[in-house]
Write a protein that holds these residues in place. Structure first.
Motif, PDB file in Angstrom:
ATOM      1  N   ALA A   4       0.832  -1.204   0.000  1.00 23.94           N
ATOM      2  CA  ALA A   4       0.000   0.000   0.000  1.00 23.94           C
ATOM      3  C   ALA A   4       0.871   1.261   0.000  1.00 23.94           C
ATOM      4  O   ALA A   4       0.561   2.235  -0.694  1.00 23.94           O
ATOM      5  CB  ALA A   4      -0.926   0.000   1.213  1.00 23.94           C
ATOM      6  N   ASP A   5       1.959   1.248   0.770  1.00 25.73           N
ATOM      7  CA  ASP A   5       2.875   2.391   0.779  1.00 25.73           C
ATOM      8  C   ASP A   5       3.504   2.593  -0.590  1.00 25.73           C
ATOM      9  O   ASP A   5       3.664   3.726  -1.053  1.00 25.73           O
ATOM     10  CB  ASP A   5       3.980   2.185   1.814  1.00 25.73           C
ATOM     11  CG  ASP A   5       3.474   2.231   3.231  1.00 25.73           C
ATOM     12  OD1 ASP A   5       2.388   2.794   3.446  1.00 25.73           O
ATOM     13  OD2 ASP A   5       4.166   1.691   4.115  1.00 25.73           O
ATOM     14  N   ARG A   6       3.854   1.510  -1.231  1.00 27.28           N
ATOM     15  CA  ARG A   6       4.451   1.586  -2.564  1.00 27.28           C
ATOM     16  C   ARG A   6       3.444   2.126  -3.578  1.00 27.28           C
ATOM     17  O   ARG A   6       3.802   2.929  -4.445  1.00 27.28           O
ATOM     18  CB  ARG A   6       4.937   0.203  -2.975  1.00 27.28           C
ATOM     19  CG  ARG A   6       5.913   0.222  -4.106  1.00 27.28           C
ATOM     20  CD  ARG A   6       6.427  -1.145  -4.383  1.00 27.28           C
ATOM     21  NE  ARG A   6       7.410  -1.486  -3.357  1.00 27.28           N
ATOM     22  CZ  ARG A   6       8.369  -2.357  -3.548  1.00 27.28           C
ATOM     23  NH1 ARG A   6       8.461  -2.985  -4.686  1.00 27.28           N
ATOM     24  NH2 ARG A   6       9.234  -2.612  -2.597  1.00 27.28           N
ATOM     25  N   ALA A   7       2.196   1.716  -3.464  1.00 32.62           N
ATOM     26  CA  ALA A   7       1.161   2.199  -4.382  1.00 32.62           C
ATOM     27  C   ALA A   7       0.889   3.689  -4.181  1.00 32.62           C
ATOM     28  O   ALA A   7       0.742   4.436  -5.153  1.00 32.62           O
ATOM     29  CB  ALA A   7      -0.126   1.391  -4.193  1.00 32.62           C
ATOM     30  N   VAL A   8       0.841   4.126  -2.930  1.00 30.84           N
ATOM     31  CA  VAL A   8       0.632   5.547  -2.639  1.00 30.84           C
ATOM     32  C   VAL A   8       1.812   6.366  -3.152  1.00 30.84           C
ATOM     33  O   VAL A   8       1.630   7.431  -3.749  1.00 30.84           O
ATOM     34  CB  VAL A   8       0.414   5.770  -1.130  1.00 30.84           C
ATOM     35  CG1 VAL A   8       0.463   7.241  -0.786  1.00 30.84           C
ATOM     36  CG2 VAL A   8      -0.905   5.169  -0.689  1.00 30.84           C
ATOM     37  N   PHE A  10       3.824   5.592  -5.641  1.00 34.06           N
ATOM     38  CA  PHE A  10       3.741   5.619  -7.101  1.00 34.06           C
ATOM     39  C   PHE A  10       2.668   6.600  -7.566  1.00 34.06           C
ATOM     40  O   PHE A  10       2.894   7.358  -8.514  1.00 34.06           O
ATOM     41  CB  PHE A  10       3.425   4.212  -7.641  1.00 34.06           C
ATOM     42  CG  PHE A  10       3.262   4.179  -9.122  1.00 34.06           C
ATOM     43  CD1 PHE A  10       4.363   4.261  -9.965  1.00 34.06           C
ATOM     44  CD2 PHE A  10       2.004   4.079  -9.691  1.00 34.06           C
ATOM     45  CE1 PHE A  10       4.212   4.235 -11.342  1.00 34.06           C
ATOM     46  CE2 PHE A  10       1.835   4.056 -11.061  1.00 34.06           C
ATOM     47  CZ  PHE A  10       2.948   4.134 -11.894  1.00 34.06           C
ATOM     48  N   LEU A  11       1.529   6.608  -6.905  1.00 36.65           N
ATOM     49  CA  LEU A  11       0.445   7.520  -7.284  1.00 36.65           C
ATOM     50  C   LEU A  11       0.861   8.976  -7.097  1.00 36.65           C
ATOM     51  O   LEU A  11       0.621   9.814  -7.976  1.00 36.65           O
ATOM     52  CB  LEU A  11      -0.811   7.216  -6.466  1.00 36.65           C
ATOM     53  CG  LEU A  11      -2.041   8.054  -6.778  1.00 36.65           C
ATOM     54  CD1 LEU A  11      -2.523   7.778  -8.191  1.00 36.65           C
ATOM     55  CD2 LEU A  11      -3.136   7.770  -5.782  1.00 36.65           C
ATOM     56  N   LEU A  12       1.490   9.288  -5.968  1.00 37.26           N
ATOM     57  CA  LEU A  12       1.950  10.656  -5.729  1.00 37.26           C
ATOM     58  C   LEU A  12       3.021  11.069  -6.738  1.00 37.26           C
ATOM     59  O   LEU A  12       3.029  12.207  -7.210  1.00 37.26           O
ATOM     60  CB  LEU A  12       2.473  10.800  -4.308  1.00 37.26           C
ATOM     61  CG  LEU A  12       1.424  10.782  -3.205  1.00 37.26           C
ATOM     62  CD1 LEU A  12       2.098  10.794  -1.840  1.00 37.26           C
ATOM     63  CD2 LEU A  12       0.480  11.949  -3.347  1.00 37.26           C
TER      64      LEU A  12
END
Length: 80
Positions: A4-8, A10-12
């Protein structure tokens, strides 16, 4: 690192790079394109290239000052 941290992250990163590319194209490239070209319909007028970052900076600075003031008041009450 959690997924989840990696996805956030990447999104940012994607959002930041998209805004940077849009702003760069808007400010630098569009000044060399004829004003009657259809690409100008996708962008705001050039004067907003200065107005938007100035208001965003003033708003961010105001929020930062309010946060620092809140923390200072809270720490003053705690020590008294």
């Amino acid at each position: 690192m959690d997924l989840a941290d990696r996805a956030v992250g990447f999104l940012l990163s994607f959002i930041s790079l998209s805004i940077f590319a849009y702003y760069t194209f808007w400010v630098i490239i569009l000044s060399f394109v004829d004003s009657d070209h259809f690409i100008h319909s996708y962008f705001l007028p050039q004067e907003f290239a200065i107005i938007i970052p100035v208001f965003a900076g003033v708003g961010l600075l105001s929020l930062l000052c309010m946060f620092i003031g809140y923390v200072m008041l809270k720490s003053k009450k705690k020590s008294a």
